[in-house]
Design a protein around this motif. Sequence first.
Motif, PDB file in Angstrom:
ATOM      1  N   LEU A 199      12.450  -0.889 -46.612  1.00 55.91           N
ATOM      2  CA  LEU A 199      13.146   0.289 -46.085  1.00 55.91           C
ATOM      3  C   LEU A 199      14.322  -0.108 -45.201  1.00 55.91           C
ATOM      4  O   LEU A 199      14.890   0.735 -44.507  1.00 55.91           O
ATOM      5  CB  LEU A 199      12.170   1.156 -45.279  1.00 55.91           C
ATOM      6  CG  LEU A 199      10.908   1.632 -46.012  1.00 55.91           C
ATOM      7  CD1 LEU A 199       9.998   2.395 -45.052  1.00 55.91           C
ATOM      8  CD2 LEU A 199      11.275   2.505 -47.208  1.00 55.91           C
ATOM      9  N   SER A 200      14.717  -1.351 -45.225  1.00 57.93           N
ATOM     10  CA  SER A 200      15.741  -1.863 -44.312  1.00 57.93           C
ATOM     11  C   SER A 200      17.099  -1.207 -44.523  1.00 57.93           C
ATOM     12  O   SER A 200      17.416  -0.701 -45.600  1.00 57.93           O
ATOM     13  CB  SER A 200      15.886  -3.378 -44.498  1.00 57.93           C
ATOM     14  OG  SER A 200      14.680  -4.045 -44.226  1.00 57.93           O
ATOM     15  N   THR A 201      17.897  -1.238 -43.441  1.00 57.29           N
ATOM     16  CA  THR A 201      19.303  -0.825 -43.460  1.00 57.29           C
ATOM     17  C   THR A 201      19.469   0.612 -43.933  1.00 57.29           C
ATOM     18  O   THR A 201      20.133   0.921 -44.931  1.00 57.29           O
ATOM     19  CB  THR A 201      20.143  -1.788 -44.333  1.00 57.29           C
ATOM     20  OG1 THR A 201      19.747  -3.135 -44.108  1.00 57.29           O
ATOM     21  CG2 THR A 201      21.622  -1.655 -43.992  1.00 57.29           C
ATOM     22  N   LEU A 223      11.595  -3.713 -42.539  1.00 62.17           N
ATOM     23  CA  LEU A 223      11.958  -2.512 -41.793  1.00 62.17           C
ATOM     24  C   LEU A 223      13.234  -2.702 -40.976  1.00 62.17           C
ATOM     25  O   LEU A 223      13.534  -1.890 -40.106  1.00 62.17           O
ATOM     26  CB  LEU A 223      10.808  -2.127 -40.849  1.00 62.17           C
ATOM     27  CG  LEU A 223       9.435  -1.923 -41.490  1.00 62.17           C
ATOM     28  CD1 LEU A 223       8.361  -1.800 -40.414  1.00 62.17           C
ATOM     29  CD2 LEU A 223       9.435  -0.689 -42.382  1.00 62.17           C
ATOM     30  N   SER A 224      13.999  -3.730 -41.232  1.00 66.32           N
ATOM     31  CA  SER A 224      15.138  -4.108 -40.401  1.00 66.32           C
ATOM     32  C   SER A 224      16.243  -3.055 -40.399  1.00 66.32           C
ATOM     33  O   SER A 224      16.364  -2.233 -41.324  1.00 66.32           O
ATOM     34  CB  SER A 224      15.708  -5.445 -40.882  1.00 66.32           C
ATOM     35  OG  SER A 224      14.755  -6.472 -40.780  1.00 66.32           O
ATOM     36  N   MET A 247      11.344  -7.409 -39.253  1.00 67.16           N
ATOM     37  CA  MET A 247      11.749  -6.297 -38.386  1.00 67.16           C
ATOM     38  C   MET A 247      12.901  -6.773 -37.501  1.00 67.16           C
ATOM     39  O   MET A 247      12.743  -7.000 -36.315  1.00 67.16           O
ATOM     40  CB  MET A 247      10.564  -5.820 -37.535  1.00 67.16           C
ATOM     41  CG  MET A 247       9.423  -5.225 -38.324  1.00 67.16           C
ATOM     42  SD  MET A 247       8.137  -4.474 -37.288  1.00 67.16           S
ATOM     43  CE  MET A 247       7.481  -5.957 -36.507  1.00 67.16           C
ATOM     44  N   LEU A 248      14.064  -6.947 -38.084  1.00 65.86           N
ATOM     45  CA  LEU A 248      15.243  -7.411 -37.363  1.00 65.86           C
ATOM     46  C   LEU A 248      16.077  -6.205 -36.954  1.00 65.86           C
ATOM     47  O   LEU A 248      16.566  -5.460 -37.801  1.00 65.86           O
ATOM     48  CB  LEU A 248      16.078  -8.351 -38.241  1.00 65.86           C
ATOM     49  CG  LEU A 248      15.367  -9.593 -38.785  1.00 65.86           C
ATOM     50  CD1 LEU A 248      16.290 -10.366 -39.721  1.00 65.86           C
ATOM     51  CD2 LEU A 248      14.908 -10.477 -37.640  1.00 65.86           C
ATOM     52  N   GLY A 249      16.237  -6.004 -35.663  1.00 66.47           N
ATOM     53  CA  GLY A 249      17.024  -4.868 -35.200  1.00 66.47           C
ATOM     54  C   GLY A 249      16.506  -3.543 -35.720  1.00 66.47           C
ATOM     55  O   GLY A 249      17.279  -2.668 -36.108  1.00 66.47           O
ATOM     56  N   ILE A 271      11.326 -11.196 -36.419  1.00 67.39           N
ATOM     57  CA  ILE A 271      11.418 -10.090 -35.471  1.00 67.39           C
ATOM     58  C   ILE A 271      12.585 -10.366 -34.544  1.00 67.39           C
ATOM     59  O   ILE A 271      12.731 -11.502 -34.055  1.00 67.39           O
ATOM     60  CB  ILE A 271      10.123  -9.920 -34.653  1.00 67.39           C
ATOM     61  CG1 ILE A 271       8.919  -9.727 -35.591  1.00 67.39           C
ATOM     62  CG2 ILE A 271      10.231  -8.728 -33.706  1.00 67.39           C
ATOM     63  CD1 ILE A 271       7.594  -9.657 -34.859  1.00 67.39           C
ATOM     64  N   SER A 272      13.397  -9.350 -34.270  1.00 66.58           N
ATOM     65  CA  SER A 272      14.529  -9.577 -33.358  1.00 66.58           C
ATOM     66  C   SER A 272      14.879  -8.303 -32.609  1.00 66.58           C
ATOM     67  O   SER A 272      14.513  -7.194 -32.995  1.00 66.58           O
ATOM     68  CB  SER A 272      15.764 -10.062 -34.141  1.00 66.58           C
ATOM     69  OG  SER A 272      16.406  -8.989 -34.799  1.00 66.58           O
TER      70      SER A 272
END
Length: 363
Positions: A199-201, A223-224, A247-249, A271-272
């Motif tokens: 689901l990123s971006t 999920l980023s 989960m980046l940002g 992770i970030s």
Amino acid sequence: MPSFISSRPVAATFKLVHMLLMLLSLLFLIPPFLLGFVEDGGQGVLAPEEAKELGKHDVNFTVDPCSNLSTWFTPYNADMPAYHNTITCGNCSGRICHVKNVSIKGQSLNGTLPRSLVKLPYLEVIDLARNNLTGTIPREWASMNLTYLSVMVNRLSGSIPSYLGNFKTLTYISLENNRFSGTVAPELGNLTNLQNLTLSTNSLSGQLPRELTNLANLQELRLSSNNFAGRIPDYFHSWKNLIELEMLGSGFQGPIPDSIFALNNLTELRISDLTGEGSKLPSLTNMVNLKYLMLRNCNISGYLPQSWSALRQLSTLCASHSFTNSTLQCPHPLPWAFSLCSWNVYILVEKISTHKQIEDTKN
């Protein structure tokens, strides 16, 4: 052959039409491969109205789509692996084959997702990545037995449709890099066969619905780059088969829940950019399969545990800007820290001081 055949003929009419087509084929009045277009009374892959909806105008409808010729197929190019057309056929009976895979990637399609693909009852894979498609995913597709759906890098918008929860044969779905907004539909928890959820971006917000814990077969979760709110949910123990978690940002706040570090099948954890409460450096005792670990800008403090010496599979460690409020203290002799690097572990640090401290890079 007409460019469109109704998907709702009575059974007797369809049988009659099919018998006539067979007879014409025997008389060599039409090419036999055209019979492969017939899918339980509907037109075969990318009927003209489907191509029109997708915005694809270079399809040659006189060529068998199962032949891997002409505009139905683009030879693999190692320099551009994500840009190609592929039509895969199967479930053949005699001369009649059925379309199983429609992949039209990176072809600058600028239409909408065609509802008429539902006329292909044997279709299992739809991959329309890297185009300019708008609108949303058609509700009608839920009646197909899709296992793979990728619409990544398009311009789809609105909320994630709740009826996606009816696509129960899916094992892979990627909605990455679109314009979806709002909360994640809890109905996605009905996709119990799902192994990959990306689901990123997007512009997703709110919390992850607890219904997602029903996805016991999940292996990849991304999920980023969203606008999620609140703490990272503490129910990752439900996804015991997770191999990759990203989960980046994401918008979530710390701390990082212990349930993440109990996932012993993880090979990649990223992770970030966590705000909120900081986290203690985990022991990672159970994460013996970990190969890539990124904890960037996560406000982590604590001692470098001796248990990390058991991470024999670890190839990359990125911890830049994580230790913003305190240094990461290493009570072990410096040769132990250097032996960590001897496993080809890349630690983003600025210095290892004579006081046995590993400080976060300031770059």
